[in-house]
Scaffold this motif. Structure first.
Motif, short mmCIF file in Angstrom:
data_model
loop_
_atom_site.label_atom_id
_atom_site.label_comp_id
_atom_site.label_asym_id
_atom_site.label_seq_id
_atom_site.Cartn_x
_atom_site.Cartn_y
_atom_site.Cartn_z
N PRO A 76 0.95 -1.39 0.10
CA PRO A 76 0.08 0.03 -0.15
C PRO A 76 0.63 1.42 0.09
O PRO A 76 0.55 2.41 -0.46
N GLU A 77 2.12 1.22 0.71
CA GLU A 77 2.80 2.45 0.51
C GLU A 77 3.25 2.79 -0.87
O GLU A 77 3.39 3.95 -1.17
N ARG A 78 3.36 1.72 -1.57
CA ARG A 78 3.57 2.01 -3.13
C ARG A 78 2.61 2.70 -3.79
O ARG A 78 2.80 3.43 -4.76
N MET A 79 1.33 2.42 -3.33
CA MET A 79 0.15 2.99 -4.02
C MET A 79 0.17 4.47 -3.63
O MET A 79 -0.13 5.44 -4.38
N LEU A 80 0.41 4.70 -2.48
CA LEU A 80 0.40 6.24 -1.87
C LEU A 80 1.46 6.92 -2.73
O LEU A 80 1.35 8.08 -3.01
N GLU A 81 2.74 6.37 -3.01
CA GLU A 81 3.78 6.92 -3.71
C GLU A 81 3.38 7.26 -5.17
O GLU A 81 3.48 8.45 -5.63
N SER A 107 -1.47 3.58 10.96
CA SER A 107 -1.18 4.79 11.30
C SER A 107 0.16 4.97 10.57
O SER A 107 0.50 6.16 10.34
N ARG A 108 1.23 4.04 10.09
CA ARG A 108 2.23 4.23 9.39
C ARG A 108 1.80 4.80 8.00
O ARG A 108 2.42 5.69 7.45
N LEU A 109 0.73 4.15 7.26
CA LEU A 109 0.36 4.50 6.12
C LEU A 109 -0.14 6.05 6.02
O LEU A 109 0.14 6.79 4.99
N ASP A 115 3.41 12.69 4.85
CA ASP A 115 5.01 12.90 4.25
C ASP A 115 4.93 13.16 2.94
O ASP A 115 5.82 14.03 2.57
N LEU A 116 4.09 12.50 2.26
CA LEU A 116 3.98 12.82 0.69
C LEU A 116 3.10 14.03 0.12
O LEU A 116 2.85 14.24 -0.94
N GLY A 117 2.39 14.50 1.32
CA GLY A 117 1.74 15.64 1.03
C GLY A 117 0.33 15.46 0.52
O GLY A 117 -0.27 16.06 -0.18
N ILE A 118 -0.07 14.07 0.46
CA ILE A 118 -1.51 13.61 -0.09
C ILE A 118 -2.51 13.30 1.06
O ILE A 118 -3.68 12.85 0.83
#
Length: 186
Positions: A76-81, A107-109, A115-118
């Motif tokens: 899921p972190e890849r999706m956020l990126e 919480s981490r996601l 952090d990514l501003g989204i």
């Protein structure tokens, strides 16, 4: 343990089972692919039927990218990126991260989204029973898993006439035709 037969949901999964047997020095048994079945959505989704004339107004509609599944194998972190990059080109875009996650993982996601501003455009609605209504909110379905046999969520998204962007892993390429029904990433 001994099985008289093995069923796999995709040719890729079947190939992996065969390789597993060879590496373990085990005798092969009868193997067959039985594709995953899904429940089809109600016919005639007016949001996805250009002939109906009932399409979102591009001036007011926020393009929405979404995924289903927040376990670590789904990346899921890849999706956020990926969404952060989309957001640079389409500032009005939204992201739906559907599925359960352990509280620490969610919480981490959420922290990663901040952090990514989204974080202002990313929602975590949790596990959902009625996925039909959620697929109808999406414009694109993204699947960022690093390992899959043949994901049911990809098939469901396609049944809702959504283009799929996914990594070319497991049996995904058996369902998604690159450049036609979606796009496959390496």
């Amino acid at each position: 343990a001994h099985a008289d037969a093995v069923a796999a949901v995709s040719e890729a999964a079947l190939h992996a089972y065969r390789e597993y047997l060879v590496t373990r020095g085990l005798a092969a048994n009868s193997m067959r692919v039985i594709p995953t079945g899904i429940e089809l959505p109600p016919a005639g989704n007016p949001l996805r039927n250009p002939a109906s004339g009932n399409r979102p107004d591009p001036q007011t509609h926020a393009p929405t990218l979404g995924t289903v599944g927040l376990r670590s194998v789904k990346r899921p972190e890849r999706m956020l990126e990926m969404f952060a990059r989309v957001r640079q080109q389409l500032p009005s875009a939204r992201c739906l991260m559907i599925g359960n996650a352990e509280p620490e993982e969610e919480s981490r996601l959420r922290s990663r989204a901040a952090d990514l501003g989204i974080s202002d455009s990313t929602q975590f609605p949790g596990q959902q029973r009625d996925m039909d209504s959620w697929y109808r909110l999406l414009d694109v379905y993204a699947h960022t898993s690093r390992s899959e046999a043949l994901p049911k969520a990809v098939l469901e998204a396609m049944a809702h006439s959504l283009p799929v962007v996914a990594f070319k892993v497991g049996g995904i390429s058996e369902a998604v035709t690159d450049g036609e029904s979606g796009f496959l990433c390496k």
